[in-house]
Design a protein around this motif. Structure first.
Motif, short mmCIF file in Angstrom:
data_model
loop_
_atom_site.label_atom_id
_atom_site.label_comp_id
_atom_site.label_asym_id
_atom_site.label_seq_id
_atom_site.Cartn_x
_atom_site.Cartn_y
_atom_site.Cartn_z
N SER A 29 0.81 -1.21 0.00
CA SER A 29 0.00 0.00 0.00
C SER A 29 0.85 1.26 0.00
CB SER A 29 -0.91 0.01 1.23
OG SER A 29 -0.14 0.09 2.41
N GLY A 30 2.12 1.14 0.44
CA GLY A 30 2.97 2.31 0.49
C GLY A 30 2.71 3.18 1.70
N THR A 31 1.84 2.74 2.59
CA THR A 31 1.50 3.51 3.77
C THR A 31 2.58 3.38 4.82
OG1 THR A 31 -0.83 3.13 3.34
CG2 THR A 31 -0.26 3.89 5.54
N ASP A 32 3.01 4.51 5.37
CA ASP A 32 4.03 4.48 6.41
C ASP A 32 3.49 3.86 7.67
OD1 ASP A 32 5.80 5.74 4.74
OD2 ASP A 32 5.24 7.76 5.41
N ASN A 33 4.37 3.27 8.47
CA ASN A 33 3.96 2.72 9.75
C ASN A 33 3.53 3.85 10.67
OD1 ASN A 33 4.59 -0.28 9.84
ND2 ASN A 33 6.43 0.57 8.89
N ASN A 65 11.40 -0.35 14.94
CA ASN A 65 11.29 1.03 15.42
C ASN A 65 10.91 1.10 16.89
OD1 ASN A 65 12.04 2.24 13.00
ND2 ASN A 65 9.93 2.46 12.27
N VAL A 66 10.16 0.10 17.35
CA VAL A 66 9.86 0.02 18.78
C VAL A 66 11.15 -0.19 19.57
CG1 VAL A 66 8.77 -1.39 20.59
CG2 VAL A 66 7.48 -0.79 18.53
N LEU A 67 11.97 -1.10 19.09
CA LEU A 67 13.24 -1.38 19.78
C LEU A 67 14.18 -0.18 19.72
CD1 LEU A 67 13.95 -5.05 18.58
CD2 LEU A 67 12.75 -4.27 20.64
N ASP A 68 14.04 0.65 18.66
CA ASP A 68 14.89 1.83 18.52
C ASP A 68 14.31 3.05 19.20
OD1 ASP A 68 16.58 0.27 17.00
OD2 ASP A 68 15.79 0.95 15.07
N GLY A 69 13.13 2.85 19.87
CA GLY A 69 12.51 3.96 20.58
C GLY A 69 11.75 4.93 19.72
N LYS A 70 11.42 4.56 18.49
CA LYS A 70 10.73 5.45 17.57
C LYS A 70 9.22 5.21 17.53
CE LYS A 70 14.75 5.68 14.48
NZ LYS A 70 15.24 5.40 13.10
N ASN A 71 8.79 4.01 17.86
CA ASN A 71 7.36 3.67 17.84
C ASN A 71 6.91 3.23 19.23
OD1 ASN A 71 6.96 4.19 15.14
ND2 ASN A 71 7.05 2.05 14.49
N GLU A 72 5.63 3.37 19.47
CA GLU A 72 5.05 2.96 20.75
C GLU A 72 4.88 1.44 20.79
OE1 GLU A 72 0.81 3.53 23.17
OE2 GLU A 72 1.44 5.00 21.64
N GLU A 73 5.27 0.83 21.88
CA GLU A 73 5.12 -0.61 22.05
C GLU A 73 3.68 -0.97 22.37
OE1 GLU A 73 6.85 -4.24 24.89
OE2 GLU A 73 7.65 -2.20 25.07
#
Length: 454
Positions: A29-33, A65-73
């Motif tokens: 879909s090309g949609t960003d996370n 990205n969760v592990l890198d602190g960029k996304n919410e777990e």
């Protein structure tokens, strides 16, 4: 409701390695996370980290990205369900996507973490809504056992027409504790798809050993009314790309109907009141009535149709048990509530080739309700007990909305959507063209009986 289904291509890449077939599912879909995950997740498989309707590389990106602190777990980031989110979850998700994971974890109907060992080569089905869901994703090729209710209707219920049932056997009842454990174990099934642990195969998980067990796949095919979640989750648990593609087609179909209903209801100023009932036995002066409450699927059908269900105060927590989803009473309860509409669940399930069975249920119930507004205004409707819940629930809700709020839905053809369901998600018209005499047309099924519409 997830809107990413439109214009999404599911690509199944089959990689033959060491004699195994690995299936990789890609969402192009090309949609960003998203930075966070919504609470209304339908695909309740652990590893669905971004909370959409796909298990794919986007989840790997989100998880990293969760592990890198960029996304919410969120809880579905714990792919291997060991209680923590770390690099091992990334590796386990890679194994799931490659088709090499030993088991897939999911959240079952009762809110518990469960798992399904891979691969799944044979399944059983308990209760007809499960059967309809299996048919909808095309997984009848691995179905080898059913409960006696399904088995005994395979040759009599039109919805099974066109289905190859030659390899299906009967394991008896799975209701409450009425199952025969030795018979169940003798099936040697990989999994049985069923409902709540409070109603179906009660206590059976405690009887299994680590060396000898059957995975019980408990999903909301009717209890709770979250059919789309049940369909898409089952497809991924079975690990088959064709089933997954069919499941996505089904929930896209459901979402289209939901949007049409929502658009129509936006033009409705006042909701009509309703009670959904199942009729028991009757005497000369009294009628046994079972009122469908929250969690029954039939209650939810009336809510989807935009109606104000007067049983909303019952089972407010939505507990999934026979004692809470149904309120046993008599006709005085309905007379006292005096709803605008009464929906009677007639005997039998599936598609009806004529209205005779529905009319019989109407005749039995309506004579006890002659003093109600529903009776006086010809607003007692009868449906088969198998269409207000399960995979036909959304179609039934559309029919109800078109009938109850006719002006708001005057340009909607409910028959066309039922025809789409029959043709695409059942085997009824398999191998037939629309000009064949045996072709089942939606407008000839007697789907819902309403005297004012006859």
């Amino acid at each position: 409701m997830n809107n990413k289904l439109v214009a999404i291509i599911v690509v199944a890449i089959l990689v033959v390695a060491g004699g195994a077939i690995a299936v990789i599912y890609s969402n192009n879909s090309g949609t960003d996370n998203k930075p966070s995950v919504a609470s209304d997740i339908r695909l309740v498989v652990y590893g669905n980290a971004n909370g959409d309707d796909y298990l794919d590389n986007n989840d790997l990106t989100y998880l990293q990205n969760v592990l890198d602190g960029k996304n919410e777990e969120n809880k579905f980031c714990d792919t291997n369900c060991d209680g923590k989110t770390n690099q091992e979850d990334v590796e386990y998700l890679k194994a799931i996507l490659a088709g090499t994971a030993s088991e897939i974890y999911y959240e079952n109907l009762n809110g518990n973490i469960a798992s399904v060992r891979q691969p799944v080569n044979t399944i059983g089905a308990d209760y007809w809504p499960i059967m309809y869901g299996i048919m909808a994703i095309g997984a009848t090729d691995i179905l080898t056992w059913t409960d006696s209710g399904i088995y005994n209707s395979l040759s009599t219920n039109d919805i099974y027409r066109g289905l190859d049932t030659s390899n299906i056997r009967n394991f008896g009842s799975g209701f409450h504790e009425g199952y025969d454990f030795e018979t169940i174990m003798s099936t040697n099934l990989d999994a049985i798809v069923c409902g709540s642990e409070d109603i179906y195969f009660v206590g059976i998980e405690d009887k299994f050993s680590d060396e000898s067990k059957i995975d019980m796949i408990r999903l909301p095919f009717w209890e709770g009314g979250d059919v789309s979640s049940a369909v898409i989750t089952l497809a991924y648990l079975l690990g088959n790309s064709e089933y997954i593609e069919n499941a996505h087609k089904f929930i896209e179909f459901q979402d289209r109907i939901q949007k049409i209903i929502d658009d129509g209801l936006s033009n409705v100023d006042k909701k009509e009141t309703v009670l959904v009932t199942y009729l028991g036995s009757s005497t000369e002066s009294s009628l046994e009535v079972e009122v469908e409450c929250r969690g029954s699927g039939s209650y939810e059908c009336s809510i989807i149709a935009g109606m104000n269900n007067l049983a909303s105060y019952l089972n407010q927590e939505g507990k999934l048990s026979s004692d809470t989803m149904y309120y046993n009473t008599d006709q005085e309860y309905i007379i006292g509530k005096n709803p605008d509409w009464v929906i009677i669940l007639g005997s039998g399930s599936g598609l009806f080739p004529n209205e005779d069975k529905l009319k019989t249920s109407y005749d039995v119930g309506a004579k006890y309700l002659v003093t109600t507004s529903a009776a006086k205004n010809n607003q007692i409707a009868v449906s088969g007990s198998g269409i207000t819940s399960g995979t036909m629930q959304m179609n039934t809700a559309l029919y109800l909305a078109c009938t109850v709020y006719a002006d708001a839905f005057e340009n909607v053809d409910a028959d066309a959507f039922l025809q789409e369901y029959i043709d695409n998600f059942t085997s009824v018209n398999n191998g037939l063209s629309s000009t064949d005499s045996d072709y089942l047309k939606a407008d000839s099924t007697g789907f819902i009986y309403i005297p004012s519409k006859v």
